[in-house]
Design an enzyme around this catalytic site. Structure first.
Site, PDB file in Angstrom:
ATOM      1  N   LYS A   1       4.129   8.694   9.104  1.00 46.65           N
ATOM      2  CA  LYS A   1       3.906   8.056  10.406  1.00 46.65           C
ATOM      3  C   LYS A   1       4.895   8.536  11.484  1.00 46.65           C
ATOM      4  O   LYS A   1       4.700   9.616  12.019  1.00 46.65           O
ATOM      5  CB  LYS A   1       3.846   6.540  10.222  1.00 46.65           C
ATOM      6  N   ASP A  35       9.173   2.793  -0.098  1.00 47.27           N
ATOM      7  CA  ASP A  35       8.132   3.403   0.720  1.00 47.27           C
ATOM      8  C   ASP A  35       8.370   2.940   2.156  1.00 47.27           C
ATOM      9  O   ASP A  35       7.975   1.840   2.540  1.00 47.27           O
ATOM     10  CB  ASP A  35       6.750   2.991   0.217  1.00 47.27           C
ATOM     11  N   TYR A  86       0.852  -1.188   0.000  1.00 48.47           N
ATOM     12  CA  TYR A  86       0.000   0.000   0.000  1.00 48.47           C
ATOM     13  C   TYR A  86       0.884   1.233   0.000  1.00 48.47           C
ATOM     14  O   TYR A  86       1.858   1.292   0.759  1.00 48.47           O
ATOM     15  CB  TYR A  86      -0.897   0.004   1.241  1.00 48.47           C
TER      16      TYR A  86
HETATM   17  C1  LIG Z   1       0.249   4.389   5.879  1.00 54.46           C
HETATM   18  C2  LIG Z   1       1.016   4.204   4.647  1.00 54.46           C
HETATM   19  C3  LIG Z   1       0.953   5.108   3.579  1.00 54.46           C
HETATM   20  C4  LIG Z   1      -0.031   6.237   3.549  1.00 54.46           C
HETATM   21  O1  LIG Z   1       0.177   7.158   4.562  1.00 54.46           O
HETATM   22  P1  LIG Z   1      -1.043   8.130   4.994  1.00 54.46           P
HETATM   23  O2  LIG Z   1      -0.416   9.059   5.964  1.00 54.46           O
HETATM   24  O3  LIG Z   1      -2.096   7.244   5.553  1.00 54.46           O
HETATM   25  O4  LIG Z   1      -1.508   8.811   3.758  1.00 54.46           O
HETATM   26  C5  LIG Z   1       1.802   4.938   2.518  1.00 54.46           C
HETATM   27  N1  LIG Z   1       2.673   3.916   2.488  1.00 54.46           N
HETATM   28  C6  LIG Z   1       2.753   3.010   3.479  1.00 54.46           C
HETATM   29  C7  LIG Z   1       3.762   1.923   3.402  1.00 54.46           C
HETATM   30  C8  LIG Z   1       1.904   3.115   4.578  1.00 54.46           C
HETATM   31  O5  LIG Z   1       1.946   2.182   5.533  1.00 54.46           O
END
Ligand SMILES: *Cc1c(COP(=O)(O)O)cnc(C)c1O
Length: 431
Positions: free
Chosen positions: A266, A238, A143
């Protein structure tokens, strides 16, 4: 009549889609209405009715220091007296940028945004602008936020062009995204043979956390590094979850593999809304106003968020905390595994440091297809049993559990004991 949470949820559902501002919170996958949270401290949450829970969601990743850490609270309190947003440069954002670059090995420049979604979306735009190519390769079950190009999840197999994972994503855009199976080097090789010269970037969670935790094969990430370089494509890690969680320098430090661009989120916000993307200087210099690739944000670099992030990273930077986090992660997840096994349940536990998942299956979970073999009915029952015992897990079989430095030995043992009781009551039932 009902509990305060039930009444709030009824009100919310009338005016907010599904009653929530982010879909998984609604608890549909576990068939339970969510508790509404009123307060948090350390590793605990309290809901609107005063029930206490041990929190293994940690706001889905940011809360590695636990809730309301005194340094973070102090930093926000100190800043708030000086205003909440200026839309102008500040010393705080320079300090945080310097700290991030110091900690994350491959990053030479960084741009702050407001969420992980924005970070990934902007990194993809930058990769496309920099390479002059349009195709993106991602992996099923990873994701990267909800930007159009990245919502594509279906279409396994190299030759299959992506189809939209969501109505509203233009087909023309979805067709520029290839979704391959994680850990499958043959698929990557074949995709590059066919589309390599059109591929702007491979974007990957180096340790996926969004299909539950899945570990990369040792060769897989270094193969991605090699093949992207050979074809002139960029490698985007990511690290929105793994950044500052699996080590002070993220997964790239843990594995010693340097991506061209990195997405963060995060933890860098210390619980406030922040994201960031960055990497090689020659690429980042293409971002406006130095370069021609546009990306902006009214609240980007928000001083409260910078203060919270800075206070958080300063504690993590020392690195002292990671051996202790590893110890607690191991204690929790091996304790859960042991509890399940001694009840005769077949489970697979995947873990790196403080992020881990338990899958109700007896086969190794190495990609999205194998993750989906996990018995969701059994997870649902386990989730309900644990919640009844005051253990707050992510309400989905395909999410990670996170622990913080505030989860002490006693809380971890209590959790394992709750799991033991839960497994006992699951045993012998049909789901
Ligand atoms: C949570 C997450 C996102 C998206 O971050 P948001 O702050 O919810 O938009 C993107 N990449 C990864 C790997 C994530 O866990």
């Amino acid at each position: 009549m009902g509990t305060k949470s039930e009444i709030l949820f009824q009100r919310a559902r009338k005016i907010i889609p599904g009653g929530v501002n982010s879909p998984v919170r609604a608890g549909k996958a576990v068939g339970m209405d969510p508790p509404f949270i009123a307060r948090a401290e350390g590793c605990f949450l309290w809901d609107a009715d005063g029930n206490q829970y041990v929190d293994y969601v940690g706001s889905w990743g940011p809360m590695i220091l636990g809730h309301s850490h005194p340094d973070v609270v102090q930093a926000i309190g100190d800043q708030i007296k000086n205003g909440t947003s200026y839309g102008a440069p500040t010393a705080l954002e320079v300090e945080l940028a310097e700290l991030i670059i110091d900690m994350v090995p491959s990053m030479e420049m960084v741009r702050m945004v407001n969420s992980g979604t924005e970070a990934a979306m902007s990194a993809v735009r930058l990769a496309r602008g920099y390479t002059g190519r349009e195709m993106i390769i991602k992996f099923e079950g990873c994701y990267h936020g909800h930007a159009d190009s990245l919502l594509v999840s279906a279409g396994s197999g190299v030759a299959t062009l992506g189809i939209p994972g969501s109505p509203g994503v233009p087909k023309d855009l979805a067709q520029k995204t290839l979704s391959l199976s994680f850990n499958n080097m043959d698929e990557v090789r074949r995709a590059f043979e066919q589309y390599g010269s059109q591929t702007a970037a491979v974007i990957v969670e180096p340790i996926p956390g969004n299909m539950g935790v899945v570990l990369p094969n040792t060769e897989f990430l270094s193969m991605l590094r090699r093949i992207t370089k050979d074809y002139g494509s960029l490698l985007i890690f990511d690290e929105v979850i793994t950044g500052f969680r699996v080590s002070a320098g993220g997964a790239q430090e843990l594995f010693g593999i340097m991506p061209d661009l990195t997405c963060l989120g995060k933890i860098i916000g210390g619980g406030l809304p922040v994201g960031a993307y960055g990497g090689r200087k020659d690429i980042m210099e293409r971002v406006a106003p130095d370069g021609d690739i546009y990306q902006a944000g009214t609240l980007s670099g928000n001083p409260l968020a910078m203060a919270a992030g800075l206070a958080t990273l300063k504690i993590l930077q020392k690195g002292m905390i990671y051996p202790e986090l590893e110890k607690r992660g191991r204690a929790l997840f091996s304790g859960l595994e042991d509890a399940a096994r001694s009840s005769g349940l077949k489970v697979v536990v995947n873990r790196v440091g403080t992020m881990g998942s338990m899958f109700f299956t007896d086969k190794a979970v190495t990609d999205f297809a194998s993750a989906k073999k996990s018995h969701t009915g059994m997870f649902r029952a386990y989730y309900a049993e644990m919640l009844n015992r005051g253990i707050y897990l992510a309400p989905s079989a395909f999410e990670a559990s996170f622990i913080s430095i505030a989860h002490d030995e006693e809380v971890i043992q209590k959790t394992i004991e709750s799991a033991r009781e839960s497994f006992r009551s699951l045993k012998g039932k049909v789901y």
